[in-house]
Write a protein that holds these residues in place. Structure first.
Motif, PDB file in Angstrom:
ATOM      1  N   PRO A 190      16.528  11.709  -6.514  1.00 19.26           N
ATOM      2  CA  PRO A 190      15.399  11.067  -5.826  1.00 19.26           C
ATOM      3  C   PRO A 190      15.748   9.620  -5.493  1.00 19.26           C
ATOM      4  O   PRO A 190      16.448   8.947  -6.259  1.00 19.26           O
ATOM      5  N   PHE A 191      15.271   9.169  -4.372  1.00 20.01           N
ATOM      6  CA  PHE A 191      15.635   7.830  -3.865  1.00 20.01           C
ATOM      7  C   PHE A 191      14.392   7.201  -3.248  1.00 20.01           C
ATOM      8  O   PHE A 191      13.761   7.794  -2.371  1.00 20.01           O
ATOM      9  N   TYR A 192      14.037   6.026  -3.727  1.00 14.62           N
ATOM     10  CA  TYR A 192      12.817   5.358  -3.267  1.00 14.62           C
ATOM     11  C   TYR A 192      13.197   4.176  -2.378  1.00 14.62           C
ATOM     12  O   TYR A 192      14.074   3.381  -2.731  1.00 14.62           O
ATOM     13  N   ILE A 193      12.529   4.085  -1.224  1.00  9.63           N
ATOM     14  CA  ILE A 193      12.812   3.027  -0.246  1.00  9.63           C
ATOM     15  C   ILE A 193      11.561   2.184  -0.040  1.00  9.63           C
ATOM     16  O   ILE A 193      10.494   2.720   0.269  1.00  9.63           O
ATOM     17  N   ALA A 194      11.675   0.890  -0.212  1.00 13.59           N
ATOM     18  CA  ALA A 194      10.565  -0.032   0.049  1.00 13.59           C
ATOM     19  C   ALA A 194      10.994  -1.015   1.141  1.00 13.59           C
ATOM     20  O   ALA A 194      11.939  -1.792   0.955  1.00 13.59           O
ATOM     21  N   LEU A 195      10.322  -0.941   2.283  1.00 16.48           N
ATOM     22  CA  LEU A 195      10.628  -1.822   3.409  1.00 16.48           C
ATOM     23  C   LEU A 195       9.715  -3.045   3.393  1.00 16.48           C
ATOM     24  O   LEU A 195       8.574  -2.988   2.961  1.00 16.48           O
ATOM     25  N   PHE A 196      10.244  -4.154   3.923  1.00 21.03           N
ATOM     26  CA  PHE A 196       9.474  -5.400   4.056  1.00 21.03           C
ATOM     27  C   PHE A 196       9.576  -5.856   5.520  1.00 21.03           C
ATOM     28  O   PHE A 196      10.386  -6.725   5.855  1.00 21.03           O
ATOM     29  N   ALA A 207       9.762  11.107   3.268  1.00 16.06           N
ATOM     30  CA  ALA A 207       8.377  10.980   3.742  1.00 16.06           C
ATOM     31  C   ALA A 207       7.753   9.728   3.144  1.00 16.06           C
ATOM     32  O   ALA A 207       8.210   9.213   2.116  1.00 16.06           O
ATOM     33  N   GLN A 208       6.711   9.240   3.807  1.00 14.26           N
ATOM     34  CA  GLN A 208       5.966   8.092   3.291  1.00 14.26           C
ATOM     35  C   GLN A 208       5.387   8.458   1.929  1.00 14.26           C
ATOM     36  O   GLN A 208       4.850   9.545   1.727  1.00 14.26           O
ATOM     37  N   TYR A 209       5.506   7.545   0.983  1.00 15.41           N
ATOM     38  CA  TYR A 209       5.152   7.880  -0.392  1.00 15.41           C
ATOM     39  C   TYR A 209       4.768   6.595  -1.111  1.00 15.41           C
ATOM     40  O   TYR A 209       5.427   5.577  -0.980  1.00 15.41           O
ATOM     41  N   GLY A 210       3.683   6.630  -1.860  1.00  9.73           N
ATOM     42  CA  GLY A 210       3.287   5.441  -2.610  1.00  9.73           C
ATOM     43  C   GLY A 210       2.096   4.748  -1.986  1.00  9.73           C
ATOM     44  O   GLY A 210       1.560   5.138  -0.952  1.00  9.73           O
ATOM     45  N   ARG A 211       1.684   3.658  -2.618  1.00  8.38           N
ATOM     46  CA  ARG A 211       0.476   2.946  -2.199  1.00  8.38           C
ATOM     47  C   ARG A 211       0.713   2.088  -0.972  1.00  8.38           C
ATOM     48  O   ARG A 211      -0.194   1.837  -0.196  1.00  8.38           O
ATOM     49  N   ASN A 212       1.942   1.628  -0.794  1.00 11.75           N
ATOM     50  CA  ASN A 212       2.228   0.738   0.322  1.00 11.75           C
ATOM     51  C   ASN A 212       2.601   1.530   1.566  1.00 11.75           C
ATOM     52  O   ASN A 212       3.281   2.552   1.486  1.00 11.75           O
ATOM     53  N   GLU A 213       2.159   1.040   2.721  1.00 11.63           N
ATOM     54  CA  GLU A 213       2.402   1.740   3.979  1.00 11.63           C
ATOM     55  C   GLU A 213       3.889   1.924   4.266  1.00 11.63           C
ATOM     56  O   GLU A 213       4.295   2.904   4.875  1.00 11.63           O
TER      57      GLU A 213
END
Length: 542
Positions: A189-195, A238-244
């Motif tokens: 599993p790999f989580y991506i958070a964009l800013f 896919a989009q995942y988590g609380r942040n857009e």
């Protein structure tokens, strides 16, 4: 999909030929259901526009346009049919043009119906063969699209529904979605958070990703570029988590690979995002796991990711993270207060940066610690504003403040950006508030432009983010007149002008200058002018 039963269109200006073809050919045996006829190109085009035609039998030479012109139009319009030409002339140019237009056959009159039937049979066989190929391609495309849909549906269900944690339920889900995974396959599993935003001059938000952008597909393509079929294949994103702008991806490991070996590829992905999307990013790499262990590995990744506090553009590998029992120690608050009072923004920012990095280097920074640090720094800033009689809760309103606050615990960069914003705005506004002339001018301009509105002290205080008592005090000191009396005088001036230059009824004038109570308006007007509004109008017009 083309029906087994087909339709034919016969086009010839000779009605006897049309009738002969219509009557003497054994169309039923050939599988032809409907026979359409036309005597010229115009009629043929109208039929083709409203009816399904599989086979065209057309004369070439016709007075109102040739059969070759008709076939040229058919090809331009994209109609899918076979064409057989009939002609009285063995003209090489005709034959060459017919071939260019992909006609099936070029047949010389007079018509021998048994030979023509053989030609029609061959044309129908070609139609069916062509359709079989088209159907096969469509089926392949459908299966591919359906496979992608089913695979995505599998991942959505499997990662979110705990009912599939048992092996038998997992096998049932795989079969139901026709997904070809083995229980021995390993995944990461790999989580991506964009800013995708930057703050310009503490006043403007700049977005590097447009709201209508297809981010998911862009990320998938960039991951493929970064991995180039090495180490692992991306199976789901896919989009995942609380942040857009946060996404979960799953990779299927290539044989003999593990997550540590893949860190080089993930770091390359971060650089790719920086360069191609002009966007900052954080990446969180989970533990590799068998398919039936993957939901648990994903949950562990999500839990650990939530507590990670660090800078942007970094890769975090879950198995390398160590959980410490951190205790919060306050920063040097007295020193930070001194920097604020001295309006030394740079020293305040440097001290916040140094303290935060020190906690990070000691592995003593987590989400709870950062939150408490934010509370302490915010309290210092709000106390500073209160001493200046500035309304902090009104000062920090709007899209900019809301976004920076909401993002301030996502990374150290965002935290420091929020604190810098608070300090910048506070010191800048403090300078404005200390310039009593600027405050008074702002209030006067606002009153002059909004005299018909509710202009209570509380409402005016919101305009300049200062306390009601403070603005009343400095206004009287700078102008020699109270705020209330300034408002009354302004409104009476406007009312006098309206009484003099318009025929508006006095009750409407009262409303236009901010007084719904006509009697109260009359009382104030007389106090200022020694005349009632009626007397004033009479005196200036007599």
């Amino acid at each position: 999909m083309r029906s087994e039963i087909m339709n034919v269109l016969i086009v010839d200006d000779d009605r006897f030929v049309v009738t002969a073809l219509e009557k003497k050919m054994n169309w039923n045996a050939l599988g032809i259901k409907k026979i359409f006829t036309a005597n010229n190109i115009r009629q043929a085009k109208k039929l083709l526009e409203k009816e399904k035609v599989d086979l065209l039998i057309s004369d070439i030479e016709m007075p109102q346009g040739s059969g070759l012109e008709l076939l040229s139009w058919i090809r331009l319009e994209g109609y899918d049919l076979q064409a057989i030409f009939l002609t009285n002339f063995a003209d090489f140019n005709y034959a060459q043009k017919a071939i260019e237009l992909q006609s099936f056959e070029y047949y010389l009159k007079p018509i021998e119906f048994d030979k023509l039937e053989l030609i029609v049979k061959k044309a129908i066989m070609k139609l069916k063969a062509s359709q079989s190929i088209d159907d096969a391609v469509k089926m392949m495309n459908y299966r591919q699209q359906n496979k992608e849909t089913l695979q995505k549906q599998f991942w959505y269900t499997y990662l979110r529904d705990t009912n599939f944690s048992k092996r038998e339920n997992l096998l049932e889900l795989l079969e139901m979605n026709q997904v070809n995974y083995s229980l021995e396959d390993r995944f990461i599993p790999f989580y991506i958070a964009l800013f995708p935003y930057r703050v310009k001059d503490y006043q403007e938000l700049q977005m590097s990703i447009q709201p209508d952008a297809d981010i998911e597909n862009s990320l998938i393509e960039l991951l493929k570029i970064s991995f180039n079929n090495r180490f692992a294949d991306i199976e789901f994103l896919a989009q995942y988590g609380r942040n857009e702008y946060e996404y979960l991806a799953c990779f299927k490991l290539n044989q003999g690979m593990d997550s540590i070996e893949g860190s080089l590829y993930f770091n390359h992905f971060i650089m790719t995002i920086n360069n191609l999307l002009n966007c900052d990013i954080q990446c969180f790499l989970g533990n590799n796991a068998l398919l039936e262990e993957l939901p648990q590995a994903t949950q562990e990744l999500e839990e650990k990711k939530e507590n990670i506090v660090d800078f942007r553009n970094k890769l975090f590998i879950v198995e390398n993270l160590i959980k410490n029992d951190n205790k919060y120690a306050e920063p040097p608050l007295y020193l930070l207060e001194h920097y604020l009072e001295s309006e030394d923004k740079l020293s305040f920012a440097n001290k916040c940066y140094q303290y935060t990095v020190e906690l990070l280097n000691q592995n003593a920074l987590d989400l709870e610690i950062l939150n408490r640090l934010r509370q302490d720094l915010t309290q210092i800033i709000y106390a500073y504003l209160k001493r200046k009689e500035i309304l902090a809760n009104k000062l920090f309103q709007g899209k900019m403040a809301d976004l920076l606050l909401s993002q301030s615990l996502r990374s150290i960069d965002d935290f420091l950006c929020y604190i810098d914003y608070l300090v910048e705005v506070s010191i800048s506004y403090s300078k404005f508030a200390d310039s009593k002339e600027s405050v008074v001018t702002t209030l006067q301009n606002y009153i002059d432009q909004n005299y018909e509105e509710n202009l209570s002290r509380n409402e005016l205080a919101k305009v300049v983010y200062l306390s009601p008592d403070y603005i009343a005090r400095i206004f009287k000191k700078e102008t020699g007149i109270s705020l209330v009396n300034y408002i009354i005088r302004k409104r009476v001036e406007i009312a006098k002008d309206l009484l003099k230059n318009t025929d508006l009824p006095i009750h409407l004038i009262s409303s236009k200058v901010g007084y719904e109570n006509y009697s109260y308006f009359t009382k104030l007007f007389k106090k200022e002018t020694n005349y009632t509004p009626v007397e004033y109008r009479r005196n200036i017009t007599s």
